[in-house]
Write a protein that holds these residues in place. Structure first.
Motif, PDB file in Angstrom:
ATOM      1  N   ALA A 189       0.836  -1.201   0.000  1.00 59.39           N
ATOM      2  CA  ALA A 189       0.000   0.000   0.000  1.00 59.39           C
ATOM      3  C   ALA A 189       0.870   1.251   0.000  1.00 59.39           C
ATOM      4  O   ALA A 189       2.038   1.202   0.383  1.00 59.39           O
ATOM      5  CB  ALA A 189      -0.915   0.000   1.222  1.00 59.39           C
ATOM      6  N   VAL A 190       0.284   2.349  -0.427  1.00 59.35           N
ATOM      7  CA  VAL A 190       0.944   3.645  -0.328  1.00 59.35           C
ATOM      8  C   VAL A 190       0.535   4.248   1.008  1.00 59.35           C
ATOM      9  O   VAL A 190      -0.645   4.279   1.348  1.00 59.35           O
ATOM     10  CB  VAL A 190       0.533   4.585  -1.489  1.00 59.35           C
ATOM     11  N   ARG A 191       1.508   4.670   1.771  1.00 57.56           N
ATOM     12  CA  ARG A 191       1.259   5.222   3.104  1.00 57.56           C
ATOM     13  C   ARG A 191       1.404   6.741   3.050  1.00 57.56           C
ATOM     14  O   ARG A 191       2.353   7.261   2.484  1.00 57.56           O
ATOM     15  CB  ARG A 191       2.276   4.632   4.069  1.00 57.56           C
ATOM     16  N   LEU A 192       0.418   7.433   3.635  1.00 59.18           N
ATOM     17  CA  LEU A 192       0.487   8.883   3.783  1.00 59.18           C
ATOM     18  C   LEU A 192       0.671   9.162   5.276  1.00 59.18           C
ATOM     19  O   LEU A 192      -0.301   9.200   6.030  1.00 59.18           O
ATOM     20  CB  LEU A 192      -0.787   9.555   3.258  1.00 59.18           C
ATOM     21  N   PRO A 193       1.916   9.313   5.721  1.00 56.80           N
ATOM     22  CA  PRO A 193       2.184   9.414   7.163  1.00 56.80           C
ATOM     23  C   PRO A 193       1.633  10.706   7.773  1.00 56.80           C
ATOM     24  O   PRO A 193       1.957  11.804   7.328  1.00 56.80           O
ATOM     25  CB  PRO A 193       3.711   9.375   7.244  1.00 56.80           C
ATOM     26  N   ILE A 194       0.796  10.535   8.778  1.00 55.43           N
ATOM     27  CA  ILE A 194       0.243  11.697   9.468  1.00 55.43           C
ATOM     28  C   ILE A 194       0.435  11.597  10.981  1.00 55.43           C
ATOM     29  O   ILE A 194      -0.078  12.423  11.728  1.00 55.43           O
ATOM     30  CB  ILE A 194      -1.255  11.895   9.144  1.00 55.43           C
ATOM     31  N   ALA A 195       1.164  10.598  11.451  1.00 54.33           N
ATOM     32  CA  ALA A 195       1.348  10.392  12.889  1.00 54.33           C
ATOM     33  C   ALA A 195       1.964  11.615  13.559  1.00 54.33           C
ATOM     34  O   ALA A 195       1.554  11.994  14.658  1.00 54.33           O
ATOM     35  CB  ALA A 195       2.198   9.158  13.146  1.00 54.33           C
ATOM     36  N   ALA A 196       2.928  12.249  12.909  1.00 53.57           N
ATOM     37  CA  ALA A 196       3.558  13.432  13.508  1.00 53.57           C
ATOM     38  C   ALA A 196       2.540  14.545  13.698  1.00 53.57           C
ATOM     39  O   ALA A 196       2.607  15.306  14.666  1.00 53.57           O
ATOM     40  CB  ALA A 196       4.719  13.910  12.643  1.00 53.57           C
ATOM     41  N   ARG A 197       1.581  14.635  12.816  1.00 52.78           N
ATOM     42  CA  ARG A 197       0.540  15.653  12.952  1.00 52.78           C
ATOM     43  C   ARG A 197      -0.351  15.339  14.141  1.00 52.78           C
ATOM     44  O   ARG A 197      -0.739  16.230  14.883  1.00 52.78           O
ATOM     45  CB  ARG A 197      -0.273  15.746  11.675  1.00 52.78           C
ATOM     46  N   ALA A 198      -0.697  14.085  14.321  1.00 53.71           N
ATOM     47  CA  ALA A 198      -1.516  13.704  15.476  1.00 53.71           C
ATOM     48  C   ALA A 198      -0.753  13.984  16.767  1.00 53.71           C
ATOM     49  O   ALA A 198      -1.335  14.458  17.747  1.00 53.71           O
ATOM     50  CB  ALA A 198      -1.897  12.229  15.393  1.00 53.71           C
ATOM     51  N   GLU A 199       0.539  13.735  16.764  1.00 53.69           N
ATOM     52  CA  GLU A 199       1.352  14.020  17.945  1.00 53.69           C
ATOM     53  C   GLU A 199       1.326  15.510  18.262  1.00 53.69           C
ATOM     54  O   GLU A 199       1.222  15.899  19.424  1.00 53.69           O
ATOM     55  CB  GLU A 199       2.790  13.546  17.720  1.00 53.69           C
TER      56      GLU A 199
END
Length: 126
Positions: free
Chosen positions: A12-22
């Motif tokens: 899958a193509v991942r769009l990383p947004i974890a840093a935004r949630a942090e």
């Protein structure tokens, strides 16, 4: 800008947004530290609205207007919480046409890698 990448399994193509949630959680924690009564009340109110919306979504006999009213209430309490977390407003990427085309191209290239990998070479999820 979001930097698309392949997921670890390559499926899958991942769009990383974890840093935004942090960032949102950090900002919310700071806001709570500065005014626990107000932010605590907003969190409680929003939690109640989200619970009511969840019930409305899954209840088979719930009229559509009731679902809409509960969704609006949850949106309103979410906006009130976001106002307490100023960074939340800066998290959306606003892309000019060239940046949007570049992002779309990156996603397309990564997706193409997945599509053109023979099925027998792909790892599968357990």
């Amino acid at each position: 800008m979001i930097r698309p990448q392949l997921s670890a399994d390559g499926l899958a193509v991942r769009l990383p947004i974890a840093a935004r949630a942090e960032s949102i959680l950090d900002d919310l924690a700071l806001a709570y530290t500065e005014d626990p009564d107000t932010v605590g009340a907003l969190l409680t109110h929003h939690g109640d609205n989200v619970r009511a919306l969840d019930h409305a979504i899954y209840a088979v006999d719930m009229p559509e207007y009731e679902r809409a009213m509960r969704a609006a209430a949850a949106d309103g309490s979410r906006e009130a919480l976001a106002a307490e977390c100023p960074i939340a407003a800066d998290l959306d990427d606003l892309l000019d046409p060239d940046s949007a085309i570049t992002l779309a191209g990156r996603i397309t290239r990564l997706a193409g890698r997945i599509r053109h990998t023979p099925a027998q070479n792909r790892k599968t999820h357990p």
